[in-house]
Design a protein around this motif. Structure first.
Motif, PDB file in Angstrom:
ATOM      1  N   ARG A  29      50.005  43.444  22.330  1.00 39.36           N
ATOM      2  CA  ARG A  29      48.540  43.156  21.672  1.00 39.36           C
ATOM      3  C   ARG A  29      47.607  43.055  23.020  1.00 39.36           C
ATOM      4  O   ARG A  29      46.377  43.094  22.939  1.00 39.36           O
ATOM      5  CB  ARG A  29      48.623  41.895  21.029  1.00 39.36           C
ATOM      6  N   THR A  30      48.131  42.749  24.176  1.00 40.68           N
ATOM      7  CA  THR A  30      47.395  42.882  25.528  1.00 40.68           C
ATOM      8  C   THR A  30      47.887  43.681  26.427  1.00 40.68           C
ATOM      9  O   THR A  30      49.208  44.065  26.113  1.00 40.68           O
ATOM     10  CB  THR A  30      47.051  41.434  26.213  1.00 40.68           C
ATOM     11  N   ILE A  31      47.220  44.383  27.323  1.00 40.37           N
ATOM     12  CA  ILE A  31      47.608  45.018  28.360  1.00 40.37           C
ATOM     13  C   ILE A  31      47.132  44.384  29.682  1.00 40.37           C
ATOM     14  O   ILE A  31      46.123  43.703  29.687  1.00 40.37           O
ATOM     15  CB  ILE A  31      47.409  46.433  28.414  1.00 40.37           C
ATOM     16  N   THR A  32      47.818  44.784  30.921  1.00 42.66           N
ATOM     17  CA  THR A  32      47.499  43.914  32.213  1.00 42.66           C
ATOM     18  C   THR A  32      46.170  44.892  32.723  1.00 42.66           C
ATOM     19  O   THR A  32      46.158  46.271  32.240  1.00 42.66           O
ATOM     20  CB  THR A  32      48.763  44.070  33.011  1.00 42.66           C
ATOM     21  N   LEU A  33      45.601  44.325  33.549  1.00 46.95           N
ATOM     22  CA  LEU A  33      44.591  45.350  34.137  1.00 46.95           C
ATOM     23  C   LEU A  33      45.040  46.473  34.784  1.00 46.95           C
ATOM     24  O   LEU A  33      44.512  47.557  35.077  1.00 46.95           O
ATOM     25  CB  LEU A  33      43.638  44.555  35.091  1.00 46.95           C
ATOM     26  N   LYS A  34      46.139  46.046  35.516  1.00 47.35           N
ATOM     27  CA  LYS A  34      46.863  47.158  36.040  1.00 47.35           C
ATOM     28  C   LYS A  34      47.193  48.442  35.230  1.00 47.35           C
ATOM     29  O   LYS A  34      46.906  49.774  35.594  1.00 47.35           O
ATOM     30  CB  LYS A  34      48.352  46.880  36.640  1.00 47.35           C
ATOM     31  N   ALA A  35      47.571  47.999  33.933  1.00 49.10           N
ATOM     32  CA  ALA A  35      47.952  49.295  32.909  1.00 49.10           C
ATOM     33  C   ALA A  35      46.722  49.889  32.449  1.00 49.10           C
ATOM     34  O   ALA A  35      46.602  51.169  32.415  1.00 49.10           O
ATOM     35  CB  ALA A  35      48.565  48.594  31.795  1.00 49.10           C
ATOM     36  N   PHE A  36      45.442  49.225  32.466  1.00 47.75           N
ATOM     37  CA  PHE A  36      44.407  49.674  31.972  1.00 47.75           C
ATOM     38  C   PHE A  36      43.672  50.689  32.955  1.00 47.75           C
ATOM     39  O   PHE A  36      43.399  51.734  32.582  1.00 47.75           O
ATOM     40  CB  PHE A  36      43.240  48.635  31.701  1.00 47.75           C
ATOM     41  N   ALA A  37      44.020  50.374  34.301  1.00 50.19           N
ATOM     42  CA  ALA A  37      43.499  51.165  35.493  1.00 50.19           C
ATOM     43  C   ALA A  37      44.260  52.482  35.490  1.00 50.19           C
ATOM     44  O   ALA A  37      43.877  53.628  35.582  1.00 50.19           O
ATOM     45  CB  ALA A  37      43.301  50.686  36.591  1.00 50.19           C
ATOM     46  N   SER A  38      45.601  52.389  35.201  1.00 45.54           N
ATOM     47  CA  SER A  38      46.756  53.320  35.134  1.00 45.54           C
ATOM     48  C   SER A  38      46.284  54.502  34.059  1.00 45.54           C
ATOM     49  O   SER A  38      46.473  55.449  34.186  1.00 45.54           O
ATOM     50  CB  SER A  38      47.983  52.849  34.987  1.00 45.54           C
TER      51      SER A  38
ATOM     52  N   ALA B  90      41.943  46.167  39.773  1.00 47.78           N
ATOM     53  CA  ALA B  90      43.216  45.986  39.202  1.00 47.78           C
ATOM     54  C   ALA B  90      44.211  45.706  40.452  1.00 47.78           C
ATOM     55  O   ALA B  90      45.451  44.879  40.235  1.00 47.78           O
ATOM     56  CB  ALA B  90      43.813  47.239  38.502  1.00 47.78           C
ATOM     57  N   GLN B  91      44.099  46.344  41.573  1.00 45.91           N
ATOM     58  CA  GLN B  91      44.791  45.755  42.870  1.00 45.91           C
ATOM     59  C   GLN B  91      44.808  44.527  43.132  1.00 45.91           C
ATOM     60  O   GLN B  91      45.466  43.827  43.582  1.00 45.91           O
ATOM     61  CB  GLN B  91      44.460  46.850  43.949  1.00 45.91           C
ATOM     62  N   ARG B  92      43.422  43.941  43.034  1.00 44.27           N
ATOM     63  CA  ARG B  92      43.303  42.497  43.143  1.00 44.27           C
ATOM     64  C   ARG B  92      43.931  41.715  42.125  1.00 44.27           C
ATOM     65  O   ARG B  92      44.316  40.181  42.264  1.00 44.27           O
ATOM     66  CB  ARG B  92      41.687  42.298  43.403  1.00 44.27           C
ATOM     67  N   PHE B  93      43.850  42.064  40.989  1.00 44.04           N
ATOM     68  CA  PHE B  93      44.039  41.002  39.704  1.00 44.04           C
ATOM     69  C   PHE B  93      45.054  41.925  38.673  1.00 44.04           C
ATOM     70  O   PHE B  93      44.661  42.302  37.612  1.00 44.04           O
ATOM     71  CB  PHE B  93      43.061  40.378  38.993  1.00 44.04           C
ATOM     72  N   PRO B  94      46.229  42.447  39.178  1.00 43.20           N
ATOM     73  CA  PRO B  94      47.024  43.395  38.143  1.00 43.20           C
ATOM     74  C   PRO B  94      47.584  42.678  37.014  1.00 43.20           C
ATOM     75  O   PRO B  94      47.623  43.483  36.191  1.00 43.20           O
ATOM     76  CB  PRO B  94      48.266  43.616  39.439  1.00 43.20           C
TER      77      PRO B  94
END
Length: 319
Positions: free
Chosen positions: A236-245, A195-199
């Motif tokens: 409908r979608t979330i960012t990878l940053k949100a997912f990791a959070s 997520a830090q690389r592709f937030p």
């Protein structure tokens, strides 16, 4: 942080689809819209302001996929009990999360939103400040308390914590994977650097959880969930940053060190997330606390549910 003046109710907002004409009419009579700057975004807030300036204030924090317009009947129920009600659309959600910002959030960012909303309410009103939430919002609320949100007491439907990545699995459609030792922690260790690389990488949101059970079975006849699935203000979608959070965002102060009076209401018919998650998290919570079980699903718009929830909360706040 700077507050703006109230703005008028937007023409034909989507929340009208959820409610009957009487609720819509009353909401438009009472509702104020405010904005404050928080975490670099223009945070949108619904405010139901009592005429008494010293009225107690109830700040409600939505969870994942929620926003202020979904909780209008709850706001009106607390307003009728004498509370000024404040509900913000936190980062990535509702009218705060529009365009590229939709579904882009972190748990800590949402917690800071709550801190800023409480600070705004303290400047504006002289009454006691209370707080409530449900679902993932319960964990956001605890993180906000740990960040310094100064409230007199809290009530949450459910209680989840983000200090253990197994929680995210238990709240998802993949709860069975919790049985595999170490998997949740390994998944967290992999996803956070990614997520830090592709937030901004986007992931589908609806397949992750049992959204069909977000409301009690007695609400099904009203078709709320089907309307929610077409709501332009829900991600409908979330960012990878949100997912990791969502997997791991430990609070600044551990649950055991909590000092804020806390009422936890466990929804025992809950099919969206198992009630034992709330029970286990409550056992770790320190400070003055109380636990109550009610015979409802994850949430409900039924009048009987609102009355039970508001009655329990009001009695707790008045202690």
């Amino acid at each position: 942080m700077q507050a703006t003046s109230p703005v008028s109710v937007s023409n034909i907002p989507y929340w009208r689809h959820y409610y009957d004409p009487a609720v819509i009419q009353r909401t438009e009579q009472l509702l104020q819209e405010h904005n404050i700057l928080s975490t670099g975004v223009n945070l949108y807030m619904n405010v139901y302001e009592r005429p008494e300036k010293d009225a107690p204030v109830f700040v409600f924090n939505h969870g994942g996929g929620g926003y202020s317009g979904i909780f209008i009947t709850l706001a009106l129920a607390f307003y009728d009990r004498g509370y000024t009600v404040v509900i913000a659309d936190m980062q990535g959600h509702g009218r705060t999360g529009v365009g590229d910002m939709k579904g882009d959030f972190t748990i800590d960012g949402m917690a800071q939103n709550v801190v800023d909303v409480v600070a705004w309410a303290r400047r504006r009103y002289s009454g006691n400040i209370f707080m409530g939430s449900g679902s993932i919002g319960s964990g956001i609320t605890y993180n906000a308390i740990a960040l310094g949100a100064a409230v007199n007491a809290v009530v949450t439907l459910q209680l989840y914590a983000f200090d253990d990545p197994r929680t995210a699995l238990l709240l998802s459609k993949f709860a069975a994977l919790v049985r595999i030792p170490g998997l949740a922690w390994a998944f967290k260790a992999f996803s956070r650097p990614l997520a830090q690389r592709f937030p901004k990488l986007r992931l589908p949101y609806l397949p992750l959880a049992h959204w069909e059970h977000m409301l009690d079975e007695r609400d099904r006849a009203h078709g709320f969930v089907d309307k929610w699935k077409h709501d332009p203000y829900t991600p409908r979608t979330i960012t990878l940053k949100a997912f990791a959070s969502l997997q791991y965002s430990p609070p600044r102060i551990s649950l055991a060190r909590n000092q804020t009076p806390w009422l936890v209401i466990n929804t025992m018919r809950d099919k969206m997330a198992p009630p034992h998650v709330t029970k286990d998290t409550y056992a770790r919570l320190g400070g003055p606390k109380k636990y109550v079980e009610i015979d409802w699903g994850h949430f409900s718009h039924q009048a009987a549910f609102m009355d039970e929830f508001v009655t329990l909360a009001d009695a707790w706040f008045k202690q």
